[in-house]
Enzyme design. Structure first.
Site, PDB file in Angstrom:
ATOM      1  N   HIS A 231       0.863  -1.185   0.000  1.00 31.85           N
ATOM      2  CA  HIS A 231       0.000   0.000   0.000  1.00 31.85           C
ATOM      3  C   HIS A 231       0.897   1.233   0.000  1.00 31.85           C
ATOM      4  CE1 HIS A 231      -3.336  -2.631   1.934  1.00 31.85           C
ATOM      5  NE2 HIS A 231      -3.431  -2.623   0.619  1.00 31.85           N
ATOM      6  N   GLU A 234       1.346   3.971   2.840  1.00 30.00           N
ATOM      7  CA  GLU A 234       1.764   3.530   4.176  1.00 30.00           C
ATOM      8  C   GLU A 234       3.282   3.629   4.290  1.00 30.00           C
ATOM      9  OE1 GLU A 234      -0.120  -0.241   4.849  1.00 30.00           O
ATOM     10  OE2 GLU A 234      -2.117   0.575   4.457  1.00 30.00           O
ATOM     11  N   HIS A 329       3.022  -3.043   7.105  1.00 29.62           N
ATOM     12  CA  HIS A 329       2.001  -2.038   6.772  1.00 29.62           C
ATOM     13  C   HIS A 329       2.002  -0.914   7.814  1.00 29.62           C
ATOM     14  CE1 HIS A 329      -0.515  -4.361   3.760  1.00 29.62           C
ATOM     15  NE2 HIS A 329       0.318  -5.293   4.206  1.00 29.62           N
ATOM     16  N   GLU A 402       1.840  -4.390  11.586  1.00 27.62           N
ATOM     17  CA  GLU A 402       1.221  -3.062  11.475  1.00 27.62           C
ATOM     18  C   GLU A 402       1.898  -2.090  12.433  1.00 27.62           C
ATOM     19  OE1 GLU A 402      -1.234  -2.011   9.523  1.00 27.62           O
ATOM     20  OE2 GLU A 402      -2.325  -3.796   8.834  1.00 27.62           O
TER      21      GLU A 402
END
Length: 504
Positions: A231, A234, A329, A402
Site C-alpha cells: 500500500h 503507508e 504495513h 502493522e
C-alpha cells in the site's frame, strides 16, 4: 474556523471529485477578482513531484484554503495520502488549511494525530503540534469529516519552500539510492536482484541477506521472507524495512549470527508505481494489490505475480524451509506496533503462532500484544498473510506487521509518544532481533522487558527483598531494591518539535 465566503458544495464522498484529476502544478492562488501581478503572500501550491498528491486548492479567504486530495489513479475510492509544497509566502503569514475530501472518516486525527512539515532551511520532518489541528464534521461539506490545521510561515526567503505530508514520506528514488549505496559496498552476504519491472518500468528489487556459505545447497536452510509497501501511502513501512535491512547488514553480533543461520529474503517495495504516483492504496491501474495474491495477473499485477512465483519456487525447493512471511504495513486508526496472524483448525499450530508476537513484546516497548489479532475474515482472503498461510507448511508462520501512523504507548506513561522516522526505523531493528530470540541464537543477550513485565519483575524483586530481610541485614535488602529503576532510567523520550522552529 471556516471563512465567510461561500464554498462550492463538494463533499468527501464522490461529489466534487470530477474536478480533481491530476496534481496541482505550481498553482498560484489569487484572491477572487484579483488581476494584478502576483504578490508575496499569494501562495503557490505544487504536488507535481515524486509521491506528491494535491489535486485542487480553493481560496476561501486570504487566511484560509480548502485542499482536495487527488484520488488514487484509476480508483476514486481512495483519497487519504497528501504531500505538497507551498512557496511565495510572506513573513509571519498565518493560514488555515482544510483537507476536505478524505475517503476515510475513522482516523487517528481523532486521537491527536497531525501532519508533518519541513522546509528548505529545516530539512528534517517534524509533526505539527496537535493543538493546532482539528478534525470535525463540517457543515460546509455535507457534514463530512474535515482535517484543518493552522500554520504560520515564519520565513519568507525567496527560496524557502514548505513541505506538508500525511506522514513521513519515503519515495521510490530514496529506496533506489539506499540500495545503490549498499550494493557499492560489495558485501559478500548481500545480493540484489531485479525480480521484475513494473507497468511503468520501475524496478522490483529482491534482496538476499545471508552468509555466503548459505548459498550452497548442502543442507536445509531456514528462510525468512519480508515484504513492504504494497500500500503506497503507508510510508512508515519503508522506514521499518530500511531499519531491518540496515541492521542485518551491520557488524552487530546479533546480525552476524542471524546471517550465519538464516536466509533473509526482502522485497522492500511491492508497489513502486503506486509509491511514485502518490497513491494511498492502489497501483497505477487502480488495484489494491493486497487483495490479489490468489490469482495475480502478470500484466495487471506484475510485481505481485513475480513475488508470488518466486515464493512458490522457494516453497518447492527441498533445500529451503520458509519459516516466516512478514508483510509490513501502517495503520490509520490504531496506536502502537502490532501483528495480525491467521486462525488454524490445528490448535497447536494456532498456539505456536502467538510465540513470535510475544517475543516482539520483549524487544520493543512500542509493541502491543493487546492489539495483535488472529483472524480469517473472508474479505482478507486475498492478502499475502492469508494466502500464504493457507499453502505453506504447518511449520510456517505468516504475519502482517502493522504500525500506527501516529503514536505508541510504552506502558510507563499515560501520554502517547508520537512516532518519528527514527523510531519507525528502530522497529525494523527490533524485528530482526526477535528472529534471533525465536531461533535462540543469542542466549547471551538479555531481552528488554515489556512495561508490564518490568512492573511484574519489580513486584518480584520487592517480594524477594522482603523475604531476604528476614535473613540478612537491611543494607543487603536496600542494595537489592536499588536496581528497580534500571528500565525507566534507560528511556530517552522522543523530543517534541521546538516551538521556535515554526511559529504555528
Amino acid at each position: 474556523m471556516m471563512g465567510d465566503a461561500k464554498r462550492a458544495d463538494s463533499g468527501s464522498s464522490d461529489s466534487g471529485d470530477d474536478a480533481v484529476v491530476g496534481n496541482v502544478n505550481k498553482h498560484l492562488v489569487y484572491p477572487p477578482g484579483y488581476t494584478g501581478k502576483p504578490k508575496k503572500g499569494h501562495l503557490i501550491f505544487d504536488a507535481c513531484f515524486e509521491s506528491g498528491n494535491l489535486g485542487r486548492v480553493d481560496y476561501i479567504t486570504e487566511h484560509e484554503y480548502d485542499l482536495f486530495v487527488r484520488p488514487d489513479t484509476c480508483n476514486p475510492r481512495f483519497r487519504v495520502w497528501f504531500y505538497f509544497t507551498v512557496e511565495n509566502v510572506k513573513a509571519d503569514q498565518r493560514v488555515i488549511f482544510n483537507v476536505v475530501n478524505f475517503s476515510k472518516t475513522k482516523s487517528l486525527y481523532r486521537e491527536g494525530m497531525s501532519p508533518v512539515v519541513k522546509s528548505t532551511s529545516r530539512p528534517k520532518w517534524q509533526r505539527i503540534p496537535s493543538k493546532t489541528v482539528y478534525y470535525y464534521r463540517c457543515p460546509d461539506h455535507r457534514k463530512n469529516y474535515v482535517m484543518s490545521f493552522a500554520f504560520c510561515f515564519d520565513r519568507a526567503d525567496e527560496n524557502e519552500v514548505y513541505y506538508f505530508a500525511y506522514s513521513y514520506p519515503y519515495t521510490y528514488t530514496r529506496l533506489q539510492v539506499h540500495l545503490d549505496r549498499i550494493e557499492k559496498k560489495q558485501l559478500n552476504f548481500f545480493k540484489r536482484e531485479l525480480l521484475t519491472l513494473t507497468v511503468q518500468q520501475r524496478r522490483l528489487d529482491l534482496l538476499t541477506i545471508t552468509s555466503p556459505e548459505n548459498f550452497c545447497e548442502d543442507e536445509k536452510r531456514k528462510v525468512v521472507f519480508v515484504t513492504g509497501r504494497v500500500h503506497p501511502g503507508e510510508s512508515p513501512a519503508s522506514h521499518i524495512v530500511q531499519g531491518f535491512i540496515d541492521f542485518l547488514i551491520s557488524n552487530h553480533p546479533i546480525a552476524r549470527v542471524l546471517r550465519d543461520n538464516i536466509v533473509f529474503k526482502v522485497v522492500p517495495m511491492l508497489n513502486p508505481d503506486g509509491v511514485y504516483l502518490g497513491n494511498y492504496r492502489c497501483s497505477l491501474m487502480g488495484f489494491d494489490l493486497n487483495r490479489h495474491w490468489q490469482d495475480p495477473s502478470p500484466w495487471a499485477h506484475p510485481t505481485l505475480h513475480a513475488t508470488k512465483q518466486y515464493l512458490m519456487n522457494l516453497h518447492s525447493n527441498p533445500w529451503l524451509d520458509i519459516d516466516f512471511y512478514v508483510d509490513i504495513h501502517a495503520h490509520s486508526t490504531l496506536s502502537n506496533c502490532f501483528m495480525y496472524g491467521n486462525i488454524y483448525d490445528d490448535e497447536d499450530r494456532f498456539q505456536r503462532q502467538a510465540v513470535f508476537p510475544r517475543l516482539m513484546c520483549n524487544n520493543a516497548e512500542d509493541f502491543s500484544f493487546a492489539n495483535t489479532a488472529f483472524n480469517r475474515d473472508v474479505v482478507k482472503a486475498g492478502t499475502g498473510r492469508r494466502f500464504l498461510g493457507g499453502i505453506l507448511d504447518e511449520s510456517s508462520y505468516c504475519y502482517t506487521l502493522e504500525v500506527s501512523f501516529y503514536n505508541y504507548f510504552n506502558g510507563l506513561s499515560a501520554n502517547p509518544i508520537p512516532y518519528t522516522e527514527e523510531t519507525y526505523t528502530r522497529i525494523g531493528r527490533n524485528l530482526a532481533k526477535t528472529f534471533a530470540d525465536y531461533y535462540k541464537l543469542s542466549p547471551q543477550m538479555v531481552p528488554k522487558p515489556t512495561a508490564a513485565g518490568a512492573q511484574f519483575k519489580e513486584k518480584e524483586k520487592t517480594s524477594l527483598s522482603k523475604r531476604k530481610s528476614n535473613r540478612v541485614s537491611a543494607t543487603s535488602s536496600s542494595s537489592s531494591n536499588g536496581n528497580g529503576n534500571s528500565r525507566s532510567s534507560a528511556l530517552s523520550p522522543v523530543p517534541k518539535p521546538k516551538s521556535r522552529d515554526y511559529r504555528f
